[in-house]
Scaffold this active site. Structure first.
Site, PDB file in Angstrom:
ATOM      1  CG  ASP A   1     -54.771 -10.847 -24.052  1.00 30.34           C
ATOM      2  OD1 ASP A   1     -54.839 -12.029 -23.645  1.00 30.34           O
ATOM      3  OD2 ASP A   1     -55.384  -9.831 -23.911  1.00 30.34           O
TER       4      ASP A   1
ATOM      5  CD  GLU B   1     -56.315 -10.112 -20.311  1.00 29.54           C
ATOM      6  OE1 GLU B   1     -57.620 -10.384 -20.328  1.00 29.54           O
ATOM      7  OE2 GLU B   1     -56.027  -8.799 -20.353  1.00 29.54           O
TER       8      GLU B   1
ATOM      9  CD  GLN C   1     -39.152  -8.398   0.583  1.00 22.36           C
ATOM     10  OE1 GLN C   1     -38.161  -8.968   0.244  1.00 22.36           O
ATOM     11  NE2 GLN C   1     -39.292  -7.390   1.513  1.00 22.36           N
TER      12      GLN C   1
ATOM     13  CE  LYS D   1     -27.507 -18.911   2.697  1.00 25.78           C
ATOM     14  NZ  LYS D   1     -28.689 -19.546   2.262  1.00 25.78           N
TER      15      LYS D   1
HETATM   16  C1  R5P Z   1     -33.064 -19.279   2.337  1.00 31.03           C
HETATM   17  O1  R5P Z   1     -33.022 -18.679   3.395  1.00 31.03           O
HETATM   18  C2  R5P Z   1     -33.380 -20.533   1.777  1.00 31.03           C
HETATM   19  O2  R5P Z   1     -33.478 -21.597   3.084  1.00 31.03           O
HETATM   20  C3  R5P Z   1     -32.362 -21.336   0.875  1.00 31.03           C
HETATM   21  O3  R5P Z   1     -31.152 -21.633   1.404  1.00 31.03           O
HETATM   22  C4  R5P Z   1     -31.997 -20.423  -0.314  1.00 31.03           C
HETATM   23  O4  R5P Z   1     -33.325 -19.920  -0.883  1.00 31.03           O
HETATM   24  C5  R5P Z   1     -31.467 -21.124  -1.396  1.00 31.03           C
HETATM   25  O5  R5P Z   1     -31.219 -20.464  -2.448  1.00 31.03           O
HETATM   26  P1  R5P Z   1     -29.977 -20.853  -3.381  1.00 31.03           P
HETATM   27  O6  R5P Z   1     -30.344 -22.090  -3.851  1.00 31.03           O
HETATM   28  O7  R5P Z   1     -30.129 -19.654  -4.614  1.00 31.03           O
HETATM   29  O8  R5P Z   1     -28.716 -20.550  -2.742  1.00 31.03           O
END
Ligand code: R5P
Length: 280
Positions: A34, A36, A92, A184
């Site tokens: 399952d 686990e 997060q 970015k």
């Molecule tokens: C973001 O703050 C991280 O430092 C990376 O730039 C990010 O996680 C890269 O994610 P992705 O490859 O999806 O653009």
């Protein structure tokens, strides 16, 4: 001292045992039909110092780590150091919008409850270290990637966003190359837009350095600009290579891709074992 590897890090665990002179403790580690998990440690660790090594990514690896920590506790180990080479959920580390939770804290707390010490590697932000509720340190994997990049003698180091500035600035100094920081804008989870004043890269080898490559969108967006400006070789380097979905395809614009063994995969080119061993 015993080293116990979860399923994310069999090779790194063995390398660490060799580096530190510790004994390697095998584990029965399986999934029931399952889904686990089941774990059983195969050596007597009572009264011994134990190091357990496991990522908190993907999700099921968190459960495996918690089971290992409980098993080590039940067995009466003298101390437990948990090494998390790639700490999933570290991005997060705060509440960005009402109704969310601090996911990094939810993951870190139960790990910290069964650990005397936690080591992460190049964690996305050191703010998460407090969430473990026990002594926790971050091991910097930068020295290892810089050492590896020296072989390419890059003419420019590129930070793909502001968040990467500090790390890239240290790397650029070590590599005796100038630094360029891109600007970015993240449009959604998979799409970013990169903007920057043009720099002279014609005929040069350029390295873009980030902590994590996930979908590859961040690196690909910078790499396209650099190629457009005439760079002869664009290298993408990171500590944690997740390479999810069609990342490999997006990153085809890069001439080489290198990541460490915090997440073992086809782009793993260097090991963070020496840095972890020194911290242990
Ligand atoms: C973001 O703050 C991280 O430092 C990376 O730039 C990010 O996680 C890269 O994610 P992705 O490859 O999806 O653009």
């Amino acid at each position: 001292m015993f080293i116990i590897s979860g399923s994310t890090h069999q090779r790194l665990g063995v390398a660490l045992a060799q580096e530190t002179g510790a004994e390697f403790c095998g584990v029965v580690n399986k999934a029931y039909p399952d889904g686990e998990r089941y774990v059983r440690i195969l050596r007597q660790v009572s009264g011994r110092d134990v190091v357990v090594i496991q990522n908190t990514f993907p999700d099921e690896k968190i459960v495996e780590l918690l089971l290992l920590l409980e098993a080590i506790h039940e067995a009466g180990a003298a101390s437990v150091t948990t090494v998390i080479p790639y700490m999933g959920y570290a991005r997060q580390e705060r509440i960005f919008q009402e109704g969310e939770t601090i996911s990094a804290r939810a993951v870190a707390r139960p790990i910290g409850m069964r650990s005397d010490r936690v080591l992460t590697v190049s964690v996305h932000t050191p703010d998460v270290l407090d969430f473990f509720g026990c002594p926790a340190e971050d091991v910097d994997g930068l020295r290892e990637v810089v050492h590896y990049l020296k072989g390419f003698t890059p003419g420019l180091v590129v930070a793909p966003d502001e968040g990467a500035r500090e790390r890239c600035s240290i790397a650029a100094k070590e590599l005796k190359a100038p630094l360029h920081v891109m600007s970015k804008t993240r449009l959604d989870d998979r799409t970013v837009e990169t903007d920057s004043g043009r720099v002279s890269v014609k005929g040069q080898t350029v390295v873009i350095l980030d902590d994590i490559i996930s979908t590859g969108g961040t690196i690909a967006s910078s790499a396209l600009l650099l190629k457009d400006w005439g760079a002869s070789q664009v290298l993408a380097a990171c500590t944690h290579g997740l390479f999810i979905e069609d990342a490999a395809n997006r990153l085809r614009v890069c001439d080489d891709i290198l990541s460490s063994d915090t997440l073992e995969g086809v782009y793993t080119r260097y090991s963070v074992a020496p840095a972890i061993a020194a911290a242990l």
